[in-house]
Structure formats: structure tokens, C-alpha cells
Design a protein around this motif. Sequence first.
Motif, PDB file in Angstrom:
ATOM      1  N   HIS A  95      42.126  48.110  65.720  1.00 35.19           N
ATOM      2  CA  HIS A  95      43.159  47.139  65.358  1.00 35.19           C
ATOM      3  C   HIS A  95      42.555  45.866  64.793  1.00 35.19           C
ATOM      4  O   HIS A  95      41.507  45.395  65.252  1.00 35.19           O
ATOM      5  N   GLY A  96      43.218  45.336  63.785  1.00 42.42           N
ATOM      6  CA  GLY A  96      42.822  44.067  63.191  1.00 42.42           C
ATOM      7  C   GLY A  96      43.996  43.113  63.144  1.00 42.42           C
ATOM      8  O   GLY A  96      44.942  43.222  63.938  1.00 42.42           O
ATOM      9  N   ASP A 155      39.763  42.144  59.484  1.00 46.26           N
ATOM     10  CA  ASP A 155      39.920  43.232  58.535  1.00 46.26           C
ATOM     11  C   ASP A 155      39.545  44.577  59.186  1.00 46.26           C
ATOM     12  O   ASP A 155      38.362  44.848  59.436  1.00 46.26           O
ATOM     13  N   PRO A 156      40.531  45.473  59.433  1.00 43.14           N
ATOM     14  CA  PRO A 156      40.229  46.750  60.076  1.00 43.14           C
ATOM     15  C   PRO A 156      39.513  47.731  59.154  1.00 43.14           C
ATOM     16  O   PRO A 156      38.901  48.693  59.627  1.00 43.14           O
ATOM     17  N   MET A 178      30.287  52.597  71.212  1.00 44.12           N
ATOM     18  CA  MET A 178      30.032  51.952  69.931  1.00 44.12           C
ATOM     19  C   MET A 178      31.304  51.461  69.269  1.00 44.12           C
ATOM     20  O   MET A 178      31.331  50.391  68.660  1.00 44.12           O
ATOM     21  N   VAL A 179      32.382  52.251  69.375  1.00 41.73           N
ATOM     22  CA  VAL A 179      33.653  51.800  68.799  1.00 41.73           C
ATOM     23  C   VAL A 179      34.127  50.533  69.492  1.00 41.73           C
ATOM     24  O   VAL A 179      34.539  49.549  68.847  1.00 41.73           O
ATOM     25  N   ARG A 180      34.057  50.504  70.818  1.00 37.74           N
ATOM     26  CA  ARG A 180      34.482  49.309  71.551  1.00 37.74           C
ATOM     27  C   ARG A 180      33.613  48.102  71.192  1.00 37.74           C
ATOM     28  O   ARG A 180      34.120  46.980  71.022  1.00 37.74           O
ATOM     29  N   ALA A 181      32.309  48.327  71.058  1.00 43.65           N
ATOM     30  CA  ALA A 181      31.410  47.224  70.739  1.00 43.65           C
ATOM     31  C   ALA A 181      31.678  46.670  69.344  1.00 43.65           C
ATOM     32  O   ALA A 181      31.665  45.443  69.137  1.00 43.65           O
ATOM     33  N   GLU A 182      31.906  47.546  68.373  1.00 48.88           N
ATOM     34  CA  GLU A 182      32.202  47.072  67.021  1.00 48.88           C
ATOM     35  C   GLU A 182      33.525  46.317  66.977  1.00 48.88           C
ATOM     36  O   GLU A 182      33.663  45.320  66.249  1.00 48.88           O
ATOM     37  N   CYS A 183      34.492  46.767  67.756  1.00 44.90           N
ATOM     38  CA  CYS A 183      35.762  46.048  67.812  1.00 44.90           C
ATOM     39  C   CYS A 183      35.566  44.654  68.398  1.00 44.90           C
ATOM     40  O   CYS A 183      36.140  43.656  67.900  1.00 44.90           O
ATOM     41  N   PRO A 211      41.882  42.077  67.928  1.00 49.85           N
ATOM     42  CA  PRO A 211      42.824  41.485  68.881  1.00 49.85           C
ATOM     43  C   PRO A 211      43.300  42.450  69.961  1.00 49.85           C
ATOM     44  O   PRO A 211      43.907  42.018  70.938  1.00 49.85           O
ATOM     45  N   ARG A 212      43.010  43.748  69.781  1.00 48.97           N
ATOM     46  CA  ARG A 212      43.437  44.740  70.770  1.00 48.97           C
ATOM     47  C   ARG A 212      42.331  45.760  70.983  1.00 48.97           C
ATOM     48  O   ARG A 212      41.496  45.995  70.101  1.00 48.97           O
TER      49      ARG A 212
END
Length: 414
Positions: free
Chosen positions: A196-197, A210-211, A281-286, A292-293
Motif C-alpha cells: 500500500h502507498g 509511490d507503490p 523482505m516485503v514488510r521491510a521494504e514497505c 501507510p498500511r
Amino acid sequence: MLAGLGAVREDVAEWYRDLHAHPELGFREHRTAALAAGHLRSWGFTVTEGVGGTGVVGVLANGPGPAVLLRAELDALPGVERTGLPYAAPAGANGEAPASAMHACGHDVHMACLLGAARLLAGAPEAWGGTLVAVFQPSEENAEGARALVEGGLAGLIPRPEVALAQHVFHAPAGYVGTRQGPFLSAADTLRIVVHGRGAHGSQPEASVDPVVLAAMVVLRLQTIVAREIGPAERAVVTVSGVHAGGDAPNVIPDSAELTVNIRAFDEDVRGRVTEAVTRMVRAECQASRSPREPEFEHLSAFPPTVNDAAATARVAAAFARHFGGDARTAEPLSPSDDFTEISRALGVPAVFWVIGGTDPERYAAAERAGTVARDVPVNHSPYFAPVPRPTLDVGVRALVVAALTWLGGSGPG
């Protein structure tokens, strides 16, 4: 028994062409299932339809002796075939849906060969004894069909088999037959991930999160898992097979992006470590992108690893060596996946899964000499994948019969 192959060869080829031209997606294989059921009934099988949705189970009892289960898959893949064959699936072929489908994995070969083997065995009851179970499974491509068969009551419809057997055509030279004891095909997991962006005008990226950029960073980061977190002696594959974001207007930064990630591994420990790494890795990049989510994860499918029973596979491999000679070989582990193990595991019986080649031998040899096999030989799931009918179908029928007779061989019913 195999002396009768010449009499059914043209029928097997015609079944193959017909199935190839009429692909149906998982759990929509109504025409395909009806064709299989009709043939089995005409040869004396007791047939149950609608097992696990659209599955077909045929049982042919032939006196005392063991039961042997042979499996083929009913479903096709979404996509438009580009082989140019006269029996190619037309654009729009897809059972009840408007989109296109194609038999680009070889399930049409598997079905035609199983029908051929069933006809030969049914036509020569004096040559064997026991019970032949022919299973036509729905929705293998979605890793749902084998489980659906089991939950649909497969065990109650058949005598408990002594072994479950299945084969798969792939892009080796036609004539090749490959077996392997132990781990053979990889486990596979498919994840849908939404990051999410914060949307904004394309002229004001500073107002956004920017997602699209975030998704691009995720794609690149995931490529390091196999390179940097999996040992050289271990095997794994991480593929980002889809990225979708925006598109409403060229000057709009969207709110979210969706990724499809496919994970393959031969070992459950490696499978777990890779899946954990993807999530981490996905959580870290987010977090790095100030998303925001939290990202969303959905497990779309899960294939178990295909692990062949050592003793049963050795038995089949020895029979293949006697029958096929030098064309019967030990196969290397393969990274595709199959849910066949769900059936044997639920029934509590040993399983043997082998592969046969489907590429024109001269074409394969020319590509091999040129070092262009990866470029010039279409693989399974390619819109150009099209096994040559001969000798592929003959080999597939013979392999099923030889493997089945390894258990069913004898003097026939008493």
C-alpha cells in the motif's frame, strides 16, 4: 498385450487431438470428463463421475490380485495457444468462460495415454489379474484437484491400491522415460501480495508514497533470497510472475500495487526459510518506503513436494529398463510441481511419478548441438508447447501398461 497397441494407436492420437482442441479450465472440465467416462464405461469399467467436482474414477475388477491406481489430469491452462497446429485450441476456448485456454502443460497427452492403457488392459483380461483404477483428476494446475478428489470420497469408491502411478510429459526428446527415487518435483507456493502507498498527482510525487516504486524494490530484493540466503547445495526458485498497479490515468500515482510470487523448493526446511524471507523482505521494504498500511499476504495455492517411494520406483525403473532399454534413465530433480502426492498420501500407499519426453528428437538434437535448447525448445506452459504425437503417445501408453503390469502381472483371473 502391447502387441495390440497398433490397433489402438490411431484412436489414441485422435483422442489426443480432440482433447488438445477442446481445453477446459479446472473444475470446468465437463466435456473432457464426459469423454473419459464414456470410454471407460464402454470397456467395462464401473465409473463414478463428479468426484471432487468434475473428477472421474473408473474401476475394472479382473479377479483376485492387487489394485493399481493410474492418474491423469483433466484441466488446461488459461492463455492463447500459438502452436499453429491444425488441432490447436481456438482463441476463446475455455469451457464456460469467455477467455482462452490451452493444453500447454501436456494433460491432453496424459489423458490420451491413460485411455489407451485402460483400453489395452481391458481388452486382454487373460494377461493380468487384480483391479485397475483409472483416475481422471480435475484442477491440477490450481493444486486443488487431488485434495478435492480425496475430500469427495475417493477412498470409498476404490479398493485400496498397492501403488499409485502417474506420469508427465515434458520437453525432453520423445522416447525418453525418466524415473527417480525420493524427491523428484519441488513443492510450490503461490502468494498474492498487496503493498500500500498513498496516491497523488503524477506531477507531485513528493505528496505520495509511490507503490509502483515500492513494488519494484520488492521485486529486486526478492531476487537476493536464492542468491544470498540459500546455500549452493540447496535448491529453490523465487519468481515474481505478476505486478499490477495503476492504469486509471497516466498522471495518477495509485494507492496500491499487487504482486504474485511463486516459491519452489525440494526440502520443507528450505521451503519455510524462503517463505519467511519473502514475508520479511516485503514488510521491510514497505517500512523503508513509509507505507501507510501493512502489506497483505494471501496464499493462493500450495503444492506438496513429489517424493517417490524408493522400493516401488526401483521396481518400475527395472521394468522400464527391460522394456525401453537405453531410453529408460534416471532423471534429475525437476522444479515444476504436481499435487499427485495428495492422492497417495491420503490413501496411505507408495507413489511413483515419472516423466516422458515430448519434443521431436531431431529438433532437440539440433538445438542441443547449437546450445540453444533453452531458446528453441518450448517448455511446459509455453503457448508454443506441443508434444509430437509420435512416438510420445506410444511411449506414454507403453509406460503406463508396463508399470501397471509390474503389480498386475500374472495369469489373469482365476
